[in-house]
Enzyme design. Sequence first.
Site, mmCIF file in Angstrom:
data_model
loop_
_atom_site.group_PDB
_atom_site.id
_atom_site.type_symbol
_atom_site.label_atom_id
_atom_site.label_comp_id
_atom_site.label_asym_id
_atom_site.label_seq_id
_atom_site.Cartn_x
_atom_site.Cartn_y
_atom_site.Cartn_z
ATOM 1 N NE ARG A 218 -2.306 -0.740 3.545
ATOM 2 C CZ ARG A 218 -2.882 -0.005 4.481
ATOM 3 N NH1 ARG A 218 -4.073 0.508 4.287
ATOM 4 N NH2 ARG A 218 -2.278 0.212 5.625
ATOM 5 C CB SER B 166 5.635 -5.945 7.934
ATOM 6 O OG SER B 166 5.033 -4.678 7.956
ATOM 7 C CG ASP C 226 3.723 -5.027 10.709
ATOM 8 O OD1 ASP C 226 4.615 -5.331 11.531
ATOM 9 O OD2 ASP C 226 3.097 -5.886 10.052
HETATM 10 C C1 BGC Z 1 7.549 -10.345 10.636
HETATM 11 C C2 BGC Z 1 7.345 -9.148 11.530
HETATM 12 C C3 BGC Z 1 5.998 -8.512 11.255
HETATM 13 C C4 BGC Z 1 4.897 -9.566 11.338
HETATM 14 C C5 BGC Z 1 3.525 -8.984 11.040
HETATM 15 C C6 BGC Z 1 6.365 -11.305 10.716
HETATM 16 O O1 BGC Z 1 6.518 -12.328 9.781
HETATM 17 O O2 BGC Z 1 8.726 -11.042 11.003
HETATM 18 O O3 BGC Z 1 8.378 -8.196 11.368
HETATM 19 O O4 BGC Z 1 5.780 -7.504 12.209
HETATM 20 O O5 BGC Z 1 5.160 -10.603 10.425
HETATM 21 O O6 BGC Z 1 3.457 -8.419 9.784
#
Ligand code: BGC
Length: 405
Positions: A53, A114, A167
């Site tokens: 996004r 993320s 995130d």
């Molecule tokens: C990642 C995290 C992320 C989470 C939610 C996980 O697979 O390692 O960094 O915050 O997913 O998106």
Amino acid sequence: MDEMNKGWVCGKGKGAIPIESSLKMITSHINILPTGNETGVYFAVDLGGTNLRILRVTLNGGKWSTVEHREAIPMGVSSKEASAEELFDFIARACGELCRSVDADPMPVGFTFSFPYSQTSIKAGCLIEWTKGFETQGCVGKDPAALLQAALDRNEVPLVVEALCNDTVGTLMTNAYTKRSKYCRVGVILGTGTNAAYSDPSLDNLIINIEWGGFNKLPRRSQFDEAVDAGSPNVGKQFLEKMVSGFYLGELARLATVKQLETLGTAVPSILTESHAFDTAAISQLLENDRAALAQPPLSLLTEESRSVLLQVAELVMDRSAAVAAAALSAVVDKATIPSDSAICEVGIDGSLYTKGHEYKARLLKHLRLLHPAGCEIVLDFSEDGSGLGAALVAAAVAGGEKLQ
Ligand code: BGC
């Protein structure tokens, strides 16, 4: 709690390595929260597990409006055949869709990335490993902010990466912005992946990205958990995530259903033999008895008996996911609060599993009540758009936010 402490002490905020702790405990370099008074226009790039996004966010004193460009992330840029340039050019081109027509001068952009990365500053980091099925080459060990900036420059998109955040950090910031409360201490994502961040009262309220998906001290893992792990690109990693998050629940339910049908000596329909044929949305629709979804593949390809078994298994898989998430959250709340100071802990939550998983919030609250009967009250706040808005808020908070008390 022990694993969190070990992760912080051994990893020194840069991300503990697996032999030290299964929780990376990464510093976000932020110990300020938005005041709710921020104003201005910021861009945000949100690269999650399923969608990309791009947002143009206008902050207006605790309220906000967004113009959004959203695209599903194609396999072509996330598979092991893809290069870093292909992934980041895809992101840069999507940014161009939203901002080239609007602004000619370079504009600041916050990047919600993320995945597990260590952070050397508020706008630079180093990807430790991929999760959620991503395998793009040439990214591990590199700075995601620098890769994005290079792609923006290559594609002549007038944006400058000013902030990088996970995130979960963004979700915590978003909840603080909308609630204007000093009790917003935890951000959680329950979506394609899962994770949490919290502000640590013993570290001058520094916000720490736990990377709880990596937790591997789980007392019981079933043969289906092992099979899901064996079939994943990151074998031996992210054990908690593989029990809890949306990327894996449909597959867990499928594998357990096949085993049960075989035990019963019942025919296994061919759709159940296809890896990842059922996603979390499909098992939620089955649990909800969604007639339109039941009339379409993959659910319509089940026999009556296999559908009934999948229904029972889906209930168990969904409820176990919420129970494990509640146990993790309960420990994080204890870490984020000082008993003498707070009777309440407000948790910002976002993610497709939380919003669309069958009765997910009710399940989470049920298990939290059992696991956290005493101590402070845990309030779950849906932080709508937490991961996207969060990156814009990080940039704004760094410019003028208030130190946490
Ligand atoms: C990642 C995290 C992320 C989470 C939610 C996980 O697979 O390692 O960094 O915050 O997913 O998106």
